[in-house]
Design a protein around this motif. Structure first.
Motif, PDB file in Angstrom:
ATOM      1  N   SER A 108       0.838  -1.203   0.000  1.00  0.00           N
ATOM      2  CA  SER A 108       0.000   0.000   0.000  1.00  0.00           C
ATOM      3  C   SER A 108       0.871   1.251   0.000  1.00  0.00           C
ATOM      4  N   SER A 141       0.006   4.657   6.024  1.00  0.00           N
ATOM      5  CA  SER A 141      -0.511   3.960   4.853  1.00  0.00           C
ATOM      6  C   SER A 141      -1.900   4.476   4.506  1.00  0.00           C
ATOM      7  N   HIS A 184      -4.424   2.708   4.040  1.00  0.00           N
ATOM      8  CA  HIS A 184      -5.408   1.975   4.839  1.00  0.00           C
ATOM      9  C   HIS A 184      -5.599   2.642   6.205  1.00  0.00           C
ATOM     10  N   SER A 194     -12.345   5.287  -2.544  1.00  0.00           N
ATOM     11  CA  SER A 194     -12.720   3.874  -2.517  1.00  0.00           C
ATOM     12  C   SER A 194     -13.470   3.541  -3.800  1.00  0.00           C
ATOM     13  N   SER A 230      -3.807   2.013  -4.965  1.00  0.00           N
ATOM     14  CA  SER A 230      -2.911   2.409  -3.882  1.00  0.00           C
ATOM     15  C   SER A 230      -3.007   1.554  -2.634  1.00  0.00           C
ATOM     16  N   GLY A 231      -4.035   0.683  -2.550  1.00  0.00           N
ATOM     17  CA  GLY A 231      -4.172  -0.126  -1.345  1.00  0.00           C
ATOM     18  C   GLY A 231      -3.451  -1.439  -1.392  1.00  0.00           C
ATOM     19  N   ARG A 232      -2.973  -1.828  -2.592  1.00  0.00           N
ATOM     20  CA  ARG A 232      -2.293  -3.112  -2.745  1.00  0.00           C
ATOM     21  C   ARG A 232      -1.539  -3.105  -4.062  1.00  0.00           C
ATOM     22  N   ASP A 282     -11.458  -1.620  -3.397  1.00  0.00           N
ATOM     23  CA  ASP A 282     -10.066  -1.202  -3.572  1.00  0.00           C
ATOM     24  C   ASP A 282      -9.907   0.284  -3.264  1.00  0.00           C
ATOM     25  N   LEU A 283      -8.689   0.663  -2.932  1.00  0.00           N
ATOM     26  CA  LEU A 283      -8.345   2.066  -2.758  1.00  0.00           C
ATOM     27  C   LEU A 283      -7.566   2.538  -3.975  1.00  0.00           C
TER      28      LEU A 283
END
Length: 471
Positions: free
Chosen positions: A44, A51, A53, A339, A381-383, A419-420
């Motif tokens: 992330s 982060s 998250h 999101s 950006s989250g993963r 997802d982000l």
């Protein structure tokens, strides 16, 4: 439309010709992200030690994430670059253009870093006063200032009022007389320079609302009127602004020459030397791989060379020169965190299709794509993902077909609900142009630094919206 570099099996064919196919769709493109933004061990994004998250869990989405360290360092870099380039000339000053994005904390940051502050309305001035910003370092702009705005500026000791029309000379003089003060003023001169930018943000051509025409002779008449009223007005300089999102110094060369020629004319015909020149701002930033902005050092050196040469040609002393960067400081410091909701693959006939990725914001927090046809980038950006890159269009949640945040960008093909996604370079003219279209509350703005999160602007609520509805 064009054929995909990697062949028909990889993504759709909707990518514009300028958009390069990524070797790694998870990579952060240099120049698009703030200085502390990196990929964390879990994949992330992390900005200021936090982060996405952690940020989303604490304040929700959508949210503007401001890298405080980056914001401050960009301001300092402009301050120092122009101070160095003009040290052997008439000196320089840098005023942060608050219209790009302004809140109490940002005003305080600019005060602490030694910049001035450019405000263009009574509301922006109110923020500056609330922040305790030194009023002698504030400049007030505006093409239609009210009596109340000018009176407040005069009564609080604002350092300079930039007069935008012949009629405003009488207005400022009258109010200064009523208050028993002498107003320090600059005259905004329209030089006729066509900046190579969108027509809505080009501000020095003749057919637009800003400034006093140089070519029509109004600017010289304005100087005459101001210096004829020494009991209420003190002409401290001339001002020129040629537009926004400008990548080189060519336009500044022509504008500077024309304003310096007016200074020479004032000296020769009216026997008055004008000590200062403000060339505005408008320095461009990188929104995607199409853009290659100049550095503050390149801009400062180029403009200093122009001013020195033009002043020498006119046998003028080099004036004190000031600048008003806003976008170039605020823009790259911030990304908007969204999101993902609906992901829709729309078939356009034959082999053609487009993937629409809907996020929980949209044109209410970034209207620039709809307003200026602006191009942004984005990143999952989250993963990180091993899926192949897919050209997508990131859109908002509003009842408007033009509600587009990112027109074209590659995201992993497995992007999905929950997802982000982050859109970089949204620190300028996004929150400041935000609206409540469809009664959507405006997002929060947070700053991050050294692992700490600070809310700069809290998220609006439905209660905030209903509180204004008194019917």
């Amino acid at each position: 439309m064009r054929a995909h570099e990697a062949g028909a099996l990889h993504g759709n064919d909707a990518a514009p010709t300028w958009l390069p196919y990524p070797t790694d769709v998870n990579t952060l493109i240099d120049g698009l992200w703030s200085e502390t933004t990196v990929r964390g061990e879990d994949g992330s994004l992390r900005t200021g030690g936090l982060s996405v998250h952690e940020i989303a869990e604490e304040v929700g989405t959508p949210v503007f994430v401001v890298d405080e360290q980056d914001f401050r360092s960009r301001a300092v870099r402009f301050r120092d670059a122009f101070a160095g380039a003009f040290a052997h000339l008439g000196g320089s000053g840098v005023y942060y253009a608050g219209k790009a994005f302004l809140c109490t904390a940002v005003a305080q940051w600019m005060q602490e870093e030694g910049l001035g502050l450019d405000v263009s309305t009574g509301g922006e001035l109110a923020v500056a006063l609330r922040a305790g910003f030194p009023t002698e370092r504030i400049a007030l702009h505006g093409n239609n200032k009210s009596d109340a705005e000018i009176r407040r500026a005069l009564s609080t000791g604002v350092g300079r009022i930039v007069i935008d029309s012949l009629a405003e000379i009488d207005q400022v003089s009258r109010l200064a007389g009523e208050l028993g003060v002498v107003a320090s003023v600059m005259l905004r001169v329209t030089t006729g320079v066509e900046a190579h930018t969108h027509e809505f943000i080009a501000t020095a051509h003749e057919d637009q609302k800003f400034g006093i025409s140089l070519t029509a002779g109004d600017a010289l008449e304005a100087v005459r009127r101001v210096i004829a009223r020494p009991e209420t007005l003190d002409l401290v300089g001339l001002h020129s602004h040629i537009g926004s999102q400008i990548f080189d110094v060519g336009g500044f060369e022509i504008a500077a020459r024309r304003v310096l020629e007016l200074m020479a004319q004032v000296r020769d015909e009216l026997g008055r030397e004008i000590p200062a020149l403000d060339l505005g701002g408008g320095f461009g930033v990188m929104y995607n791989t199409q853009h290659t902005p100049s550095t503050p050092e390149e801009l400062a050196a180029g403009i200093a060379r122009i001013i020195e040469q033009e002043a020498a040609a006119l046998s003028l002393p080099v004036p004190h020169v000031s600048f008003e960067p806003g976008r170039a400081i605020a823009g790259p410091s911030t990304h908007t965190l969204y999101s993902v909701g609906t992901v829709k693959d729309v078939h356009l006939g034959g082999p053609h299709h487009r993937v629409y990725v809907s996020v929980d914001g949209g044109m209410s927090d970034n209207v620039r794509t709809a307003l200026y046809d602006a191009d942004y980038s984005c990143l999952l950006s989250g993963r990180v993902s091993d899926a192949a890159p897919e050209v997508v269009r990131v859109v908002g949640k509003h009842c408007e077909s033009g509600d587009i945040v990112v027109k074209d960008e590659y995201l992993p093909a497995d992007v999905q609900r929950g997802d982000l996604v982050s859109v970089p370079v949204t620190g300028a003219y996004c929150y400041s142009l935000a609206s409540n279209y469809n009664h959507v509350p405006r997002p929060a703005v947070v700053s991050v630094r050294d692992g700490e999160l600070r809310t700069l602007m809290r998220r609006e609520t439905e209660e905030d919206l209903l509180a204004l509805d008194v019917g």
